[in-house]
Scaffold this active site. Structure first.
Site, PDB file in Angstrom:
ATOM      1  N   ASP A 102       0.872  -1.175   0.000  1.00  0.00           N
ATOM      2  CA  ASP A 102       0.000   0.000   0.000  1.00  0.00           C
ATOM      3  C   ASP A 102       0.911   1.227   0.000  1.00  0.00           C
ATOM      4  O   ASP A 102       1.452   1.602   1.046  1.00  0.00           O
ATOM      5  CB  ASP A 102      -0.881  -0.019   1.263  1.00  0.00           C
ATOM      6  CG  ASP A 102      -1.735   1.233   1.380  1.00  0.00           C
ATOM      7  OD1 ASP A 102      -2.049   1.833   0.333  1.00  0.00           O
ATOM      8  OD2 ASP A 102      -2.087   1.607   2.514  1.00  0.00           O
ATOM      9  N   GLU A 150      -1.477  -1.677  -4.327  1.00  0.00           N
ATOM     10  CA  GLU A 150      -2.782  -1.017  -4.265  1.00  0.00           C
ATOM     11  C   GLU A 150      -2.750   0.223  -5.152  1.00  0.00           C
ATOM     12  O   GLU A 150      -1.824   1.022  -5.100  1.00  0.00           O
ATOM     13  CB  GLU A 150      -3.134  -0.649  -2.816  1.00  0.00           C
ATOM     14  CG  GLU A 150      -4.582  -0.215  -2.681  1.00  0.00           C
ATOM     15  CD  GLU A 150      -5.053  -0.071  -1.232  1.00  0.00           C
ATOM     16  OE1 GLU A 150      -4.507  -0.757  -0.349  1.00  0.00           O
ATOM     17  OE2 GLU A 150      -5.972   0.729  -1.008  1.00  0.00           O
ATOM     18  N   ASP A 171      -1.730   0.598   7.753  1.00  0.00           N
ATOM     19  CA  ASP A 171      -1.070   0.578   6.440  1.00  0.00           C
ATOM     20  C   ASP A 171      -0.470  -0.795   6.138  1.00  0.00           C
ATOM     21  O   ASP A 171      -0.490  -1.259   4.996  1.00  0.00           O
ATOM     22  CB  ASP A 171       0.023   1.651   6.367  1.00  0.00           C
ATOM     23  CG  ASP A 171      -0.561   3.047   6.525  1.00  0.00           C
ATOM     24  OD1 ASP A 171      -1.081   3.575   5.530  1.00  0.00           O
ATOM     25  OD2 ASP A 171      -0.526   3.576   7.646  1.00  0.00           O
TER      26      ASP A 171
END
Lengths: 176, 176
Positions: A22, A83, A156
């Site tokens: 991410d 992502e 995260d």
């Protein structure tokens, strides 16, 4: 979670580690999920790469790049799931996020890894079954899929794990 | 322009090559300007790194990264001047451009080079004397400063040269 000795053995056996990421300039979350031939999914590691906003952007990008390089060196994943998200409101912050993503994609491309990009909606759909799932639902299903005692943290890192898990679920069996 | 033999000698003498870059995902322009101790400025090379929109983004970023790495290897600049520009209209294209810029800044940061970023306005002001200069005025002044027979071409390469020239003019004498 498996012990590091197990990891090495598991890893050597079928080399199906997936690195999920991410991306963020300040905090980049990651998770490494191993899928074994019999179909089991295991979380090997998750964590975050943090950079200081006091550092110049090129240094922060370099830190992210080296961090991802280090994870790739240790786990030798075959695939990287990134992502593909941008929730910011302005062009300037999109540009800045792009720098971090560029460094991450580059670290993967320099190792000739398979790179897959998933939107937050695709990740929710794969992990929970609906693109409208809440954060809590995602955390719960990640925990279940990977048989963890607690959901991955911080957030995260959990998002990185979810990206890796999504890739495993979407692409099916390791031999498929 | 000087011959490549001269370049090597000039370069070894004071190592004041500046690499200017105009980043773009499709076309990244660059120019390498040498400044000698006595203050003279010389264009060593300019050109573009093109990537195909048919290639996946990670491959394009890798191409840009390797291209810039190759230029740094050949000319060993002490500084890199990167144009800090975004004229696009939407968040998605800013994000994409950010990927290219990230790869460029990373190539420079991995070599511990001094990195300077200049807006188009700053470049025009340094090269022409006014931030409102036209493209033609910039081309003319670049040509004059570097004593070229024709302005650098194509446009993206010229923008890279202008960034390098701006850095030389803004930072003054090589010893300063």
């Amino acid at each position: 979670m498996v012990s590091s000795e197990d990891v090495t053995q598991l890893h050597r056996k079928d080399s199906q580690a997936v690195l999920g990421i991410d991306p963020g300039t300040a905090v980049t979350g990651y998770g490494v999920v191993l899928r074994r031939e019999e179909g089991g999914l295991y979380l090997l590691e998750c964590g975050v790469i943090r950079t200081s906003s006091k550092e110049p952007l090129p240094f922060r990008i370099r830190e992210i790049f080296r961090g991802i390089q280090g994870i790739i060196d240790r786990f030798e994943p075959g695939s990287v799931a990134v992502e593909d998200v941008f929730q910011g409101k302005n062009v300037r912050s999109a540009l800045t996020l792009g720098h971090a993503r560029g460094a991450i994609l580059l670290a993967a491309a320099l190792q000739d890894l398979l790179i897959a990009e998933y939107s937050p909606r695709e990740i929710k759909k794969a992990v929970v079954g609906t693109g409208n799932a809440t954060k809590d639902q995602v955390a719960y299903m990640v925990q279940r899929h990977l048989r963890l005692k607690t959901p991955p943290a911080p957030t995260d890192a959990a998002d990185g794990v979810a990206a890796a898990l999504c890739h495993c679920l979407v692409t099916g069996s390791p031999t498929g």
